[in-house]
Design a protein around this motif. Structure first.
Motif, mmCIF file in Angstrom:
data_model
loop_
_atom_site.group_PDB
_atom_site.id
_atom_site.type_symbol
_atom_site.label_atom_id
_atom_site.label_comp_id
_atom_site.label_asym_id
_atom_site.label_seq_id
_atom_site.Cartn_x
_atom_site.Cartn_y
_atom_site.Cartn_z
ATOM 1 N N MET A 167 0.824 -1.202 0.000
ATOM 2 C CA MET A 167 0.000 0.000 0.000
ATOM 3 C C MET A 167 0.868 1.266 0.000
ATOM 4 S SD MET A 167 -3.484 0.547 1.767
ATOM 5 C CE MET A 167 -4.279 2.096 1.918
ATOM 6 N N GLY A 168 2.041 1.213 0.599
ATOM 7 C CA GLY A 168 2.935 2.364 0.576
ATOM 8 C C GLY A 168 2.620 3.354 1.681
ATOM 9 N N GLU A 169 3.547 4.293 1.863
ATOM 10 C CA GLU A 169 3.367 5.302 2.907
ATOM 11 C C GLU A 169 2.454 6.408 2.423
ATOM 12 O OE1 GLU A 169 6.723 6.771 4.925
ATOM 13 O OE2 GLU A 169 7.722 4.831 4.999
ATOM 14 N N LYS A 170 1.749 6.987 3.357
ATOM 15 C CA LYS A 170 0.863 8.101 3.030
ATOM 16 C C LYS A 170 1.701 9.349 2.779
ATOM 17 C CE LYS A 170 -3.336 6.744 5.357
ATOM 18 N NZ LYS A 170 -3.318 5.542 6.097
ATOM 19 N N GLU A 171 1.190 10.198 1.904
ATOM 20 C CA GLU A 171 1.843 11.480 1.659
ATOM 21 C C GLU A 171 1.752 12.337 2.913
ATOM 22 O OE1 GLU A 171 0.129 13.590 -1.608
ATOM 23 O OE2 GLU A 171 -0.036 11.768 -2.804
ATOM 24 N N LEU A 172 2.701 13.232 3.068
ATOM 25 C CA LEU A 172 2.721 14.134 4.203
ATOM 26 C C LEU A 172 1.416 14.927 4.303
ATOM 27 C CD1 LEU A 172 4.243 15.387 6.557
ATOM 28 C CD2 LEU A 172 5.324 16.952 4.924
ATOM 29 N N ALA A 173 0.941 15.460 3.175
ATOM 30 C CA ALA A 173 -0.296 16.255 3.187
ATOM 31 C C ALA A 173 -1.486 15.417 3.646
ATOM 32 C CB ALA A 173 -0.565 16.836 1.803
ATOM 33 N N GLU A 174 -1.535 14.168 3.208
ATOM 34 C CA GLU A 174 -2.639 13.298 3.605
ATOM 35 C C GLU A 174 -2.575 12.994 5.109
ATOM 36 O OE1 GLU A 174 -4.605 8.929 2.531
ATOM 37 O OE2 GLU A 174 -2.735 9.523 1.572
ATOM 38 N N LEU A 175 -1.380 12.713 5.605
ATOM 39 C CA LEU A 175 -1.223 12.447 7.043
ATOM 40 C C LEU A 175 -1.620 13.657 7.876
ATOM 41 C CD1 LEU A 175 2.128 10.469 7.417
ATOM 42 C CD2 LEU A 175 -0.133 9.797 8.251
ATOM 43 N N LEU A 176 -1.171 14.831 7.437
ATOM 44 C CA LEU A 176 -1.514 16.043 8.173
ATOM 45 C C LEU A 176 -3.024 16.251 8.181
ATOM 46 C CD1 LEU A 176 -0.450 18.430 9.760
ATOM 47 C CD2 LEU A 176 -0.229 19.674 7.612
ATOM 48 N N HIS A 177 -3.662 15.993 7.046
ATOM 49 C CA HIS A 177 -5.117 16.122 6.955
ATOM 50 C C HIS A 177 -5.810 15.138 7.910
ATOM 51 C CE1 HIS A 177 -9.046 16.859 5.234
ATOM 52 N NE2 HIS A 177 -9.186 15.571 5.063
ATOM 53 N N LEU A 178 -5.366 13.902 7.943
ATOM 54 C CA LEU A 178 -5.979 12.895 8.813
ATOM 55 C C LEU A 178 -5.806 13.251 10.292
ATOM 56 C CD1 LEU A 178 -4.893 9.621 6.970
ATOM 57 C CD2 LEU A 178 -7.224 10.534 7.159
ATOM 58 N N VAL A 179 -4.599 13.674 10.654
ATOM 59 C CA VAL A 179 -4.333 14.047 12.043
ATOM 60 C C VAL A 179 -5.165 15.277 12.419
ATOM 61 C CG1 VAL A 179 -2.550 14.940 13.610
ATOM 62 C CG2 VAL A 179 -2.065 12.969 12.154
ATOM 63 N N ARG A 183 -8.050 16.140 11.164
ATOM 64 C CA ARG A 183 -9.450 15.698 11.335
ATOM 65 C C ARG A 183 -9.653 15.038 12.692
ATOM 66 N NH1 ARG A 183 -11.373 11.992 6.789
ATOM 67 N NH2 ARG A 183 -13.091 11.777 8.259
ATOM 68 N N ARG A 184 -8.690 14.217 13.106
ATOM 69 C CA ARG A 184 -8.803 13.572 14.426
ATOM 70 C C ARG A 184 -8.806 14.616 15.544
ATOM 71 N NH1 ARG A 184 -8.058 8.098 13.450
ATOM 72 N NH2 ARG A 184 -6.712 7.638 11.703
ATOM 73 N N LEU A 185 -7.956 15.623 15.391
ATOM 74 C CA LEU A 185 -7.905 16.706 16.371
ATOM 75 C C LEU A 185 -9.241 17.446 16.415
ATOM 76 C CD1 LEU A 185 -6.259 18.404 18.373
ATOM 77 C CD2 LEU A 185 -5.494 19.786 16.422
ATOM 78 N N ARG A 186 -9.781 17.747 15.252
ATOM 79 C CA ARG A 186 -11.064 18.455 15.183
ATOM 80 C C ARG A 186 -12.177 17.633 15.826
ATOM 81 N NH1 ARG A 186 -13.480 22.751 12.708
ATOM 82 N NH2 ARG A 186 -15.596 22.483 11.964
ATOM 83 N N HIS A 187 -12.214 16.331 15.551
ATOM 84 C CA HIS A 187 -13.258 15.479 16.139
ATOM 85 C C HIS A 187 -13.151 15.448 17.668
ATOM 86 C CE1 HIS A 187 -13.732 13.383 12.043
ATOM 87 N NE2 HIS A 187 -14.749 14.197 12.229
ATOM 88 N N GLY A 188 -11.930 15.370 18.180
ATOM 89 C CA GLY A 188 -11.736 15.398 19.631
ATOM 90 C C GLY A 188 -12.178 16.723 20.229
#
Length: 139
Positions: free
Chosen positions: A1-13, A15-20
């Motif tokens: 599957m490969g590593e996620k792009e930096l931009a994608e990781l930042l977006h996911l993190v 979103r998690r912060l926003r949900h919390g």
């Protein structure tokens, strides 16, 4: 599957912060937009005109109206006529608004602490420094 792009990781993190954060705001009766408006009013040196608050929040004034309506209805701000310009409205944060602004600030802090608890303090400081560098180029 490969590593996620930096931009994608930042977006996911992010979103998690926003949900919390949202999860912690719900019991306060606030959404993130209302909390941001309260924070800007609490941090200001005095009452703000609606246009100035919209600028601070980087939104158009008409998008701010429902936010202000909701926090005014909750007794967190009040509208006053600007004595310097009778056509302008000033927003004045109430004591209740200040208290809720602090509680919302604590909610954001707690959400961040929970999310970044997996990192030791030195890595959190390193991440803070790196993100500050990236953010600084857009100011």
């Amino acid at each position: 599957m490969g590593e996620k792009e930096l931009a994608e990781l930042l977006h996911l993190v992010s979103r998690r912060l926003r949900h919390g954060y949202v999860r912690r705001l719900v019991p306060l009766g606030l959404n993130p937009g209302q909390a941001r408006a309260l924070r800007a009013l609490a941090d200001a040196e005095g009452p703000l005109r609606m246009v100035r608050l919209a600028d601070e929040l980087r939104i158009v004034p008409r998008s701010l109206t429902p936010v202000v309506d909701a926090i005014e209805e909750a007794g967190l701000v009040r509208r006053e006529v600007d004595p310097a310009n009778r056509r302008s409205t000033l927003l004045v944060i109430t004591p209740e608004g200040r208290v809720l602004s602090e509680r919302a600030r604590d909610a954001r802090r707690q959400a961040g602490e929970e999310l970044f608890a997996v990192l030791p303090e030195d890595q959190r400081e390193q991440l803070r420094g790196l993100l500050s560098l990236v953010d600084a180029q857009f100011r």
